[in-house]
Design an enzyme around this catalytic site. Structure first.
Site, PDB file in Angstrom:
ATOM      1  N   SER A  89      20.516  -2.396 -14.789  1.00 19.87           N
ATOM      2  CA  SER A  89      21.184  -2.308 -14.911  1.00 19.87           C
ATOM      3  C   SER A  89      22.063  -3.139 -14.842  1.00 19.87           C
ATOM      4  CB  SER A  89      21.107  -1.138 -16.089  1.00 19.87           C
ATOM      5  OG  SER A  89      20.149  -0.799 -16.971  1.00 19.87           O
ATOM      6  N   TYR A 180      23.785   6.868 -22.765  1.00 17.39           N
ATOM      7  CA  TYR A 180      23.602   5.220 -22.641  1.00 17.39           C
ATOM      8  C   TYR A 180      22.090   5.237 -22.800  1.00 17.39           C
ATOM      9  CZ  TYR A 180      22.641   2.048 -19.065  1.00 17.39           C
ATOM     10  OH  TYR A 180      22.113   0.635 -17.952  1.00 17.39           O
ATOM     11  N   ASN A 182      20.132   1.150 -23.642  1.00 16.36           N
ATOM     12  CA  ASN A 182      20.070  -0.346 -22.805  1.00 16.36           C
ATOM     13  C   ASN A 182      19.743  -1.763 -24.601  1.00 16.36           C
ATOM     14  OD1 ASN A 182      18.755  -0.608 -19.981  1.00 16.36           O
ATOM     15  ND2 ASN A 182      17.687   1.068 -20.947  1.00 16.36           N
ATOM     16  N   GLY A 313      21.001  -0.136 -11.157  1.00 13.25           N
ATOM     17  CA  GLY A 313      20.538  -0.835 -11.376  1.00 13.25           C
ATOM     18  C   GLY A 313      18.852  -0.034 -10.789  1.00 13.25           C
TER      19      GLY A 313
END
Length: 357
Positions: A89, A180, A182, A313
């Site tokens: 990430s 959050y 993606n 990440g």
């Protein structure tokens, strides 16, 4: 061949050398950061589930690296201090930077609805803005919860990823909360491609990698291998180690596909916070946090109260963090290759406290 249970694991998913337990270079009392403490934290990470870990720390004019564990199971070879790893990430910070550059160039409006640029893609696209995407305040569900079991074994297109949630209800009304997802950054990558007419990776390369000389950073697309020196990563099922170093990362695309090194990530965050990649007004917006999240960056709360910015990440096999003080005087990047699931690894907070406090 990847195991089908990988999809579950995927959905759960950021100078002087110190090797092993030995310390080289200046005596610890010459530095603000105690390298012996750093080494103990890294050793603890290996003890609690890391195959290997590497860290690069810049403090003023000093920079040093440290490492623990090995580059491969059943091998004495140490983790390379310039090793590549999947940054997961942290890719989002690169993508957000490109989006904000396009805003600076007046080719994109930060508070415009996504539907203006990607019409018909989302059922709720009229209420979700570009800013909502970058700050994770869109309410758009995370496609990872719908990711098929064959993720990592075949290519995915960004359209396929968004289609997994396109007709799902929002988790909350845009701008009313933080969650959050993606999917936000798959959409951001698609925005970059719509505005520039080129693959988003071309924009990242031309606007960030090439100008900063980040030669060890790459966007793999559907390539399964990690180029250059790197540590291998494992995940254990029923006490059996599965090598998860190589897989098709296209299931993460603009939300997390990139590969880099600690040196490149340190340089990138230094340039970003120093104002060399986006204009001052845009940087201020980038660093305006909502529940700890800015526009493509995160705010870390430490016990000493010193503000620290960066990103985490996490992807199958690798976990990482890049962080910097606001004045970029102190920066740190560390990367962990798993022996077990990263959830068992302890020490990230202790490492950040030692470096920044």
């Amino acid at each position: 061949m990847l195991m089908t249970s990988r999809a579950v694991a995927l959905a759960a998913a950021v100078g002087l050398v110190v090797a092993g337990t030995g310390v080289a270079g200046a005596a610890p009392d010459e530095d603000r950061i105690d390298r012996r403490v750093v080494q103990r934290v890294l050793d603890e990470m290996v003890r609690t589930g890391a195959q290997g870990v590497q860290v690069r720390i810049a403090d003023g004019r000093r920079e040093f690296t440290a490492r623990a564990g090995t580059a491969e199971a059943d091998s004495p070879e140490p983790v390379p201090v310039d090793g590549r790893f999947r940054i997961a990430s942290i890719t989002k910070t690169f993508v957000a930077t490109v989006v904000l550059q396009l805003v600076d160039e007046r080719r994109l409006e930060l508070d415009a609805p996504v539907a203006r640029y990607l019409p018909g893609l989302l059922a709720h696209g009229d209420g979700v803005t570009v800013r909502h995407l970058l700050q994770h305040t869109s309410g758009v569900p995370d496609y990872l919860a719908w990711l098929p079991d064959d993720a990592g074994t075949r290519p995915f297109t960004p359209g396929e990823l968004v289609a997994l949630i396109a007709d799902e209800p929002l988790d909350f009304a845009p701008g009313t909360a933080s969650g959050y997802s993606n999917t936000n950054y798959v959409l951001a990558g698609m925005l970059v491609e719509r505005i520039t007419g080129r693959p988003y990776g071309d924009a990242v390369t031309a606007r960030i990698l090439r100008p900063l000389g980040l030669r060890s950073t790459s966007l793999p697309g559907t390539r399964t291998q990690i180029p250059g020196p790197h540590a291998r990563a494992y995940l254990r099922f029923d006490d059996q180690a599965l090598d998860v170093t190589e897989y098709d990362p296209s299931f993460s695309w603009a939300a997390g596909e990139m590969i880099s090194t600690t040196a490149d990530l340190n340089r990138f965050l230094d340039a970003l916070l120093d104002g060399r990649l986006v204009r001052p007004a845009r940087l201020r917006e980038m660093l305006t946090a909502v529940e700890g999240s800015g526009l493509g960056v995160s705010f870390y709360e430490l016990s000493c109260g010193i503000p620290v910015w960066g990103h985490n990440g996490r992807i199958l096999g690798y976990s990482s963090t890049v962080a910097s003080s606001r004045d970029t005087g102190t920066r740190m990047t560390f990367a962990v290759s798993w022996a077990w699931d990263f959830g068992s690894v302890t020490g990230r907070q202790a490492l950040m406290e030692e470096v920044f406090c």
